[in-house]
Design a protein around this motif. Structure first.
Motif, PDB file in Angstrom:
ATOM      1  N   ASP A  68       0.824  -1.213   0.000  1.00  0.00           N
ATOM      2  CA  ASP A  68       0.000   0.000   0.000  1.00  0.00           C
ATOM      3  C   ASP A  68       0.857   1.261   0.000  1.00  0.00           C
ATOM      4  O   ASP A  68       0.574   2.227  -0.713  1.00  0.00           O
ATOM      5  N   VAL A  69       1.897   1.258   0.826  1.00  0.00           N
ATOM      6  CA  VAL A  69       2.762   2.435   0.913  1.00  0.00           C
ATOM      7  C   VAL A  69       3.478   2.671  -0.408  1.00  0.00           C
ATOM      8  O   VAL A  69       3.553   3.800  -0.904  1.00  0.00           O
ATOM      9  N   LEU A  70       3.990   1.609  -1.008  1.00  0.00           N
ATOM     10  CA  LEU A  70       4.696   1.745  -2.284  1.00  0.00           C
ATOM     11  C   LEU A  70       3.740   2.225  -3.378  1.00  0.00           C
ATOM     12  O   LEU A  70       4.117   3.064  -4.215  1.00  0.00           O
ATOM     13  N   SER A  71       2.509   1.721  -3.369  1.00  0.00           N
ATOM     14  CA  SER A  71       1.522   2.174  -4.358  1.00  0.00           C
ATOM     15  C   SER A  71       1.260   3.671  -4.218  1.00  0.00           C
ATOM     16  O   SER A  71       1.125   4.392  -5.214  1.00  0.00           O
ATOM     17  N   THR A  72       1.196   4.139  -2.970  1.00  0.00           N
ATOM     18  CA  THR A  72       0.997   5.564  -2.728  1.00  0.00           C
ATOM     19  C   THR A  72       2.180   6.377  -3.233  1.00  0.00           C
ATOM     20  O   THR A  72       2.012   7.441  -3.851  1.00  0.00           O
ATOM     21  N   LEU A  73       3.390   5.880  -2.994  1.00  0.00           N
ATOM     22  CA  LEU A  73       4.592   6.573  -3.470  1.00  0.00           C
ATOM     23  C   LEU A  73       4.637   6.611  -4.993  1.00  0.00           C
ATOM     24  O   LEU A  73       5.023   7.631  -5.593  1.00  0.00           O
ATOM     25  N   ILE A  74       4.238   5.503  -5.621  1.00  0.00           N
ATOM     26  CA  ILE A  74       4.214   5.445  -7.085  1.00  0.00           C
ATOM     27  C   ILE A  74       3.209   6.456  -7.630  1.00  0.00           C
ATOM     28  O   ILE A  74       3.501   7.204  -8.568  1.00  0.00           O
ATOM     29  N   THR A  75       2.011   6.494  -7.028  1.00  0.00           N
ATOM     30  CA  THR A  75       0.990   7.448  -7.458  1.00  0.00           C
ATOM     31  C   THR A  75       1.492   8.882  -7.334  1.00  0.00           C
ATOM     32  O   THR A  75       1.333   9.694  -8.254  1.00  0.00           O
ATOM     33  N   SER A  76       2.104   9.196  -6.204  1.00  0.00           N
ATOM     34  CA  SER A  76       2.626  10.549  -5.992  1.00  0.00           C
ATOM     35  C   SER A  76       3.673  10.909  -7.036  1.00  0.00           C
ATOM     36  O   SER A  76       3.700  12.030  -7.556  1.00  0.00           O
ATOM     37  N   LYS A  77       4.527   9.959  -7.350  1.00  0.00           N
ATOM     38  CA  LYS A  77       5.588  10.216  -8.328  1.00  0.00           C
ATOM     39  C   LYS A  77       5.008  10.385  -9.731  1.00  0.00           C
ATOM     40  O   LYS A  77       5.447  11.269 -10.487  1.00  0.00           O
ATOM     41  N   VAL A  78       4.022   9.573 -10.087  1.00  0.00           N
ATOM     42  CA  VAL A  78       3.394   9.697 -11.406  1.00  0.00           C
ATOM     43  C   VAL A  78       2.721  11.065 -11.536  1.00  0.00           C
ATOM     44  O   VAL A  78       2.850  11.745 -12.567  1.00  0.00           O
ATOM     45  N   ILE A  79       1.998  11.474 -10.501  1.00  0.00           N
ATOM     46  CA  ILE A  79       1.345  12.787 -10.514  1.00  0.00           C
ATOM     47  C   ILE A  79       2.378  13.902 -10.607  1.00  0.00           C
ATOM     48  O   ILE A  79       2.198  14.875 -11.348  1.00  0.00           O
ATOM     49  N   GLU A  80       3.478  13.756  -9.893  1.00  0.00           N
ATOM     50  CA  GLU A  80       4.552  14.749  -9.930  1.00  0.00           C
ATOM     51  C   GLU A  80       5.145  14.861 -11.334  1.00  0.00           C
ATOM     52  O   GLU A  80       5.347  15.970 -11.861  1.00  0.00           O
ATOM     53  N   LEU A  81       5.406  13.712 -11.975  1.00  0.00           N
ATOM     54  CA  LEU A  81       5.972  13.714 -13.324  1.00  0.00           C
ATOM     55  C   LEU A  81       4.981  14.275 -14.349  1.00  0.00           C
ATOM     56  O   LEU A  81       5.364  15.006 -15.267  1.00  0.00           O
ATOM     57  N   GLU A  82       3.701  13.936 -14.173  1.00  0.00           N
ATOM     58  CA  GLU A  82       2.679  14.437 -15.088  1.00  0.00           C
ATOM     59  C   GLU A  82       2.529  15.957 -14.957  1.00  0.00           C
ATOM     60  O   GLU A  82       2.323  16.662 -15.948  1.00  0.00           O
ATOM     61  N   ALA A  83       2.660  16.451 -13.737  1.00  0.00           N
ATOM     62  CA  ALA A  83       2.574  17.892 -13.509  1.00  0.00           C
ATOM     63  C   ALA A  83       3.725  18.621 -14.199  1.00  0.00           C
ATOM     64  O   ALA A  83       3.540  19.688 -14.788  1.00  0.00           O
ATOM     65  N   VAL A  84       4.915  18.029 -14.147  1.00  0.00           N
ATOM     66  CA  VAL A  84       6.070  18.612 -14.836  1.00  0.00           C
ATOM     67  C   VAL A  84       5.823  18.615 -16.343  1.00  0.00           C
ATOM     68  O   VAL A  84       6.069  19.613 -17.031  1.00  0.00           O
ATOM     69  N   LYS A  85       5.320  17.481 -16.862  1.00  0.00           N
ATOM     70  CA  LYS A  85       5.044  17.352 -18.288  1.00  0.00           C
ATOM     71  C   LYS A  85       4.029  18.393 -18.754  1.00  0.00           C
ATOM     72  O   LYS A  85       4.173  19.010 -19.815  1.00  0.00           O
ATOM     73  N   LYS A  86       2.968  18.592 -17.936  1.00  0.00           N
ATOM     74  CA  LYS A  86       1.898  19.515 -18.316  1.00  0.00           C
ATOM     75  C   LYS A  86       2.173  20.949 -17.834  1.00  0.00           C
ATOM     76  O   LYS A  86       1.333  21.839 -18.007  1.00  0.00           O
ATOM     77  N   LYS A  87       3.333  21.149 -17.228  1.00  0.00           N
ATOM     78  CA  LYS A  87       3.727  22.470 -16.706  1.00  0.00           C
ATOM     79  C   LYS A  87       2.709  23.003 -15.697  1.00  0.00           C
ATOM     80  O   LYS A  87       2.354  24.178 -15.686  1.00  0.00           O
ATOM     81  N   ILE A  88       2.255  22.093 -14.838  1.00  0.00           N
ATOM     82  CA  ILE A  88       1.320  22.449 -13.775  1.00  0.00           C
ATOM     83  C   ILE A  88       2.110  22.761 -12.510  1.00  0.00           C
ATOM     84  O   ILE A  88       2.946  21.969 -12.072  1.00  0.00           O
ATOM     85  N   THR A  89       1.856  23.909 -11.913  1.00  0.00           N
ATOM     86  CA  THR A  89       2.521  24.273 -10.661  1.00  0.00           C
ATOM     87  C   THR A  89       1.485  24.693  -9.625  1.00  0.00           C
ATOM     88  O   THR A  89       0.377  25.121  -9.965  1.00  0.00           O
ATOM     89  N   VAL A  90       1.853  24.568  -8.372  1.00  0.00           N
ATOM     90  CA  VAL A  90       1.014  25.010  -7.259  1.00  0.00           C
ATOM     91  C   VAL A  90       1.837  25.985  -6.428  1.00  0.00           C
ATOM     92  O   VAL A  90       2.915  25.633  -5.945  1.00  0.00           O
ATOM     93  N   SER A  91       1.355  27.193  -6.285  1.00  0.00           N
ATOM     94  CA  SER A  91       2.111  28.222  -5.581  1.00  0.00           C
ATOM     95  C   SER A  91       1.927  28.111  -4.065  1.00  0.00           C
ATOM     96  O   SER A  91       0.961  27.500  -3.578  1.00  0.00           O
ATOM     97  N   ASP A  92       2.841  28.729  -3.336  1.00  0.00           N
ATOM     98  CA  ASP A  92       2.726  28.773  -1.874  1.00  0.00           C
ATOM     99  C   ASP A  92       1.448  29.496  -1.462  1.00  0.00           C
ATOM    100  O   ASP A  92       0.815  29.127  -0.459  1.00  0.00           O
ATOM    101  N   ASN A  93       1.062  30.517  -2.218  1.00  0.00           N
ATOM    102  CA  ASN A  93      -0.163  31.260  -1.908  1.00  0.00           C
ATOM    103  C   ASN A  93      -1.404  30.385  -2.053  1.00  0.00           C
ATOM    104  O   ASN A  93      -2.346  30.490  -1.260  1.00  0.00           O
ATOM    105  N   GLU A  94      -1.408  29.527  -3.068  1.00  0.00           N
ATOM    106  CA  GLU A  94      -2.539  28.618  -3.262  1.00  0.00           C
ATOM    107  C   GLU A  94      -2.629  27.622  -2.115  1.00  0.00           C
ATOM    108  O   GLU A  94      -3.722  27.306  -1.627  1.00  0.00           O
ATOM    109  N   ILE A  95      -1.486  27.108  -1.699  1.00  0.00           N
ATOM    110  CA  ILE A  95      -1.464  26.165  -0.578  1.00  0.00           C
ATOM    111  C   ILE A  95      -1.945  26.848   0.694  1.00  0.00           C
ATOM    112  O   ILE A  95      -2.747  26.291   1.451  1.00  0.00           O
TER     113      ILE A  95
END
Length: 305
Positions: A68-95
């Motif tokens: 379960d933990v590894l699946s969560t890490l994989i999901t997080s990494k895939v989302i992170e890579l997809e965000a880089v690919k799509k040039k998606i960023t989240v600012s400190d102000n949004e957080i």
């Protein structure tokens, strides 16, 4: 979870990704601690001289939770890579804006931090979860279409959730006995600062550090005696001691909102947000599965390559 993050009635399901991540984050933190922190004797427990080694614990943790933990890490990494690919960023102000919203839903910063502590979660952990949630939302939203007809249908079916119920904004000072409550009441009626009195006297530490402020609340959200008093008072009025199961309260009403029926025109933005969040939650698993197909993923624990 004991203090589950509340659902925003105008953003139904908004917190799903944030909430479901917390148990796995705790497991990940536990595993990381025991895997990375060296033990000089190489044991984590001893019973009548018999030891349980760190490696035994690590093996058991991975056996029970590793997949379960590894699946969560994989999901997080895939989302992170997809965000880089799509040039998606989240600012400190949004957080921070999302964090402020979350804190307000708990009645203030202190109450929110107490909820985090009760779940063994740090503020930084909450911010990391928020970042993942916002990133995921930005990635999924462009894949979802919402028509005007859907918006109107959703509003019609959920109209009550967009209406404004009668609400009261109040501060309070909670003490253990009636004599102290009367003392506090007299001081506040003589003009002593209510916020300072709350800081000095109130046993409700979460609100005391926030000037006794409880924010706005509707009927059915507070103790019956407390609520009856607050809704019968005028703005800036200070109550007599009110007894509840928690002790004695001195209440100061600081604001009121009249009930107001919702209209589609005035609620359209909230309706769109709520419907979008429902669709994001409904489509999340399918979206993630299709995203996985775009990446070469090797999961050694699951035997996948």
């Amino acid at each position: 979870m004991t203090n589950e993050i509340p659902e925003d009635k105008k953003g139904k399901g908004k917190r799903l990704i944030l909430v479901i991540g917390i148990p796995l984050i705790l497991l990940m933190a536990l595993i990381t601690y025991y895997v990375t922190v060296p033990k000089t004797d190489d044991y984590v427990a001893k019973i009548n001289g018999e030891i349980i080694t760190q490696s035994e614990l690590n093996k058991e943790l991975v056996s029970q939770y590793g997949t379960d933990v590894l699946s969560t890490l994989i999901t997080s990494k895939v989302i992170e890579l997809e965000a880089v690919k799509k040039k998606i960023t989240v600012s400190d102000n949004e957080i921070q804006a999302e964090l402020d919203d979350l804190q307000n839903s708990y009645g203030g910063k202190e109450a929110f931090e107490a909820a985090l502590e009760s779940n063994a979660m740090t503020l930084q952990g909450a911010k990391d979860n928020i970042k993942t949630y916002l990133t995921t939302t930005k990635l999924i939203e462009p894949t979802i279409d919402i028509t005007e007809k859907e918006l109107k249908t959703y509003f019609k079916e959920n109209k009550d959730t967009f209406s404004q119920e009668e609400q009261v904004q109040a501060s309070h000072i909670l003490v253990e006995d009636k004599d102290t409550a009367k003392e506090v009441q007299k001081k506040s009626e003589k003009g002593e600062d209510f916020a300072e009195l709350a800081s000095e006297y109130s046993t409700d530490t979460a609100s005391a550090s926030n000037e006794g402020n409880l924010g706005y609340f509707g009927k059915g959200e507070m103790d019956e005696s407390f609520e009856k008093a607050a809704f019968s008072m005028k703005v800036d009025e200070i109550s007599d001691p009110i007894k509840t199961d928690y002790g004695y309260h001195i209440i100061k009403v600081t604001g009121k909102k009249a009930a107001k029926e919702a209209t589609f025109e005035n609620s359209k933005d909230d309706v769109k947000t709520a419907l979008m969040n429902e669709k994001i939650n409904a489509n999340y698993s399918t979206w993630l599965s299709s995203l996985y197909e775009e990446y070469e993923i090797e999961n050694a624990l699951a035997g996948e390559k």
